[in-house]
Write a protein that holds these residues in place. Sequence first.
Motif, mmCIF file in Angstrom:
data_model
loop_
_atom_site.group_PDB
_atom_site.id
_atom_site.type_symbol
_atom_site.label_atom_id
_atom_site.label_comp_id
_atom_site.label_asym_id
_atom_site.label_seq_id
_atom_site.Cartn_x
_atom_site.Cartn_y
_atom_site.Cartn_z
ATOM 1 N N ALA A 1 29.740 27.484 58.761
ATOM 2 C CA ALA A 1 29.168 27.188 57.227
ATOM 3 C C ALA A 1 29.680 27.778 56.231
ATOM 4 C CB ALA A 1 27.553 27.072 57.348
ATOM 5 N N TYR A 2 29.928 29.115 56.245
ATOM 6 C CA TYR A 2 30.398 29.860 55.284
ATOM 7 C C TYR A 2 31.876 29.996 55.426
ATOM 8 C CZ TYR A 2 25.644 30.962 53.851
ATOM 9 O OH TYR A 2 24.281 30.761 53.328
ATOM 10 N N ASN A 3 32.702 29.086 55.017
ATOM 11 C CA ASN A 3 34.274 29.051 55.252
ATOM 12 C C ASN A 3 34.968 29.290 54.243
ATOM 13 O OD1 ASN A 3 33.509 26.606 54.503
ATOM 14 N ND2 ASN A 3 34.685 25.481 56.232
ATOM 15 N N MET A 4 34.560 29.679 53.080
ATOM 16 C CA MET A 4 35.350 30.023 51.997
ATOM 17 C C MET A 4 35.992 31.165 52.062
ATOM 18 S SD MET A 4 32.395 29.457 49.045
ATOM 19 C CE MET A 4 33.397 29.700 47.647
ATOM 20 N N VAL A 5 37.417 31.104 51.346
ATOM 21 C CA VAL A 5 38.374 32.255 51.552
ATOM 22 C C VAL A 5 38.500 32.898 50.247
ATOM 23 C CG1 VAL A 5 39.735 30.882 53.524
ATOM 24 C CG2 VAL A 5 40.157 30.172 51.054
ATOM 25 N N GLU A 6 39.508 33.764 50.296
ATOM 26 C CA GLU A 6 39.870 34.592 49.140
ATOM 27 C C GLU A 6 40.418 33.728 47.711
ATOM 28 O OE1 GLU A 6 41.932 38.753 47.635
ATOM 29 O OE2 GLU A 6 42.149 37.759 49.679
ATOM 30 N N ASP A 7 40.919 32.624 48.102
ATOM 31 C CA ASP A 7 41.608 31.594 47.122
ATOM 32 C C ASP A 7 40.454 31.013 46.073
ATOM 33 O OD1 ASP A 7 43.767 32.545 48.347
ATOM 34 O OD2 ASP A 7 44.178 30.576 49.333
ATOM 35 N N ASP A 8 39.253 30.894 46.698
ATOM 36 C CA ASP A 8 38.107 30.229 46.207
ATOM 37 C C ASP A 8 37.365 31.143 45.075
ATOM 38 O OD1 ASP A 8 38.564 28.153 47.468
ATOM 39 O OD2 ASP A 8 37.351 28.769 49.074
ATOM 40 N N PHE A 9 37.970 32.219 44.855
ATOM 41 C CA PHE A 9 36.917 33.463 43.817
ATOM 42 C C PHE A 9 37.979 33.864 42.797
ATOM 43 C CE2 PHE A 9 34.939 33.542 48.017
ATOM 44 C CZ PHE A 9 33.463 33.331 47.822
ATOM 45 N N GLU A 10 37.416 34.099 41.787
ATOM 46 C CA GLU A 10 38.196 34.744 40.803
ATOM 47 C C GLU A 10 38.501 36.302 40.560
ATOM 48 O OE1 GLU A 10 36.703 33.314 37.182
ATOM 49 O OE2 GLU A 10 37.090 31.204 37.430
ATOM 50 N N THR A 11 37.507 36.952 41.392
ATOM 51 C CA THR A 11 37.495 38.328 41.227
ATOM 52 C C THR A 11 37.258 38.937 42.770
ATOM 53 O OG1 THR A 11 35.175 38.688 40.702
ATOM 54 C CG2 THR A 11 36.775 38.769 38.945
#
Length: 378
Positions: A103-113
């Motif tokens: 469910a929480y499969n976001m990676v570092e590419d999805d964040f700005e900082t």
Amino acid sequence: MSRKPATGGSTVVKLPAVALPSDICPVCKRVRYLNTDMEFLINPECYHPMCSNCVTNIFKSGPAQCPYAACAKTLRLRGFRSAFFGDLAVEREVDIRRRVAAAYNMVEDDFETLRNYNDYLQDVEDLTFDLISGDDDERTTAEQKLLSREQAFRNDIERNKRRGREAELSRQKRDAAEVEATRQRRLEEQREEARARAEEATINAEVMGALARGESGSAAEIQARIVAQKRARVAAIAGTHFPSLLDAEVANDANANNTLSIRGLKTKKTSDEEEDLSKPYDPFAGLGSALEPTRYHLSEAYPNPWLEAARTNADHRVPGYSIHEYVARAMFDAFAGLGINIADEKKDVARGPGTVVAAEAAATNRTSEKINADDVFG
């Protein structure tokens, strides 16, 4: 006789109380000694272990209640599986972490900082901890949060899953291309080595042919000239770096550039806090230069007879005693009071009302009389 489901409590699965049995089924009491093919199965709804015979007999006709006395879960036959770990608590934690990661499969590419990414990881770990080790209220709240996340971000979760599968497929292709390139390079080296050895093997034949043709020079000169030519040819063969393989690698790199992805943050923004954390640790918080002495200069050594033993004896130096620290402290104590003006200190003390009253009383010799003063507590 059916049991009523528990009401008013949490619907979240609790930690299993026992480990995976190995010899006796907790439900039918069958013994492995008499049933060598007995297999224990669990259901993620409650993680209560039972043998495969009990699972077939109880749930083959449809959903039924768990046969454990304190469990009111409704189980289905298709939900049973073999446990990978002997400790069912570990099995449950792995299942929970796998579900949360899906469910929480976001990676570092999805964040700005980097701070936002670290906060996201901390929230995921807090949610996982509540599901695994929290009390009933915490597990219920975490379960509701996870369900709302799965429903609200269903499209994003599926997109991230596809992107992860594509990245994994691209990685596998790159690994396969590297393995094939290594194999081709090894074959090319073997072929070039065989060619070099074949060139060396024809030296005697060429020398005999040159002598038969009557070339100028002695036999030793002809042999030396042919050997020098062969060595140059062998060196040229060994130093070609296999151009045919290079062409293949360039083509592979051109194809790989289409699927290559750079991992990292979107814009590489760095906050002030992260910039401070990236600097070396300063115990004086940037005040190191201000703490240096200004009234004196600390020398490396000062002649002192009773400090020579501490300076030269290993019994003093091995435990960590430093003569330099002792001298620095002594010089600091010696010059510590030079910045204080005694006259100004006396003027400040003289301004106090208590000092004025005491001086008048001493001058008139009225120290035994009662002094009228306002009672601050009256």
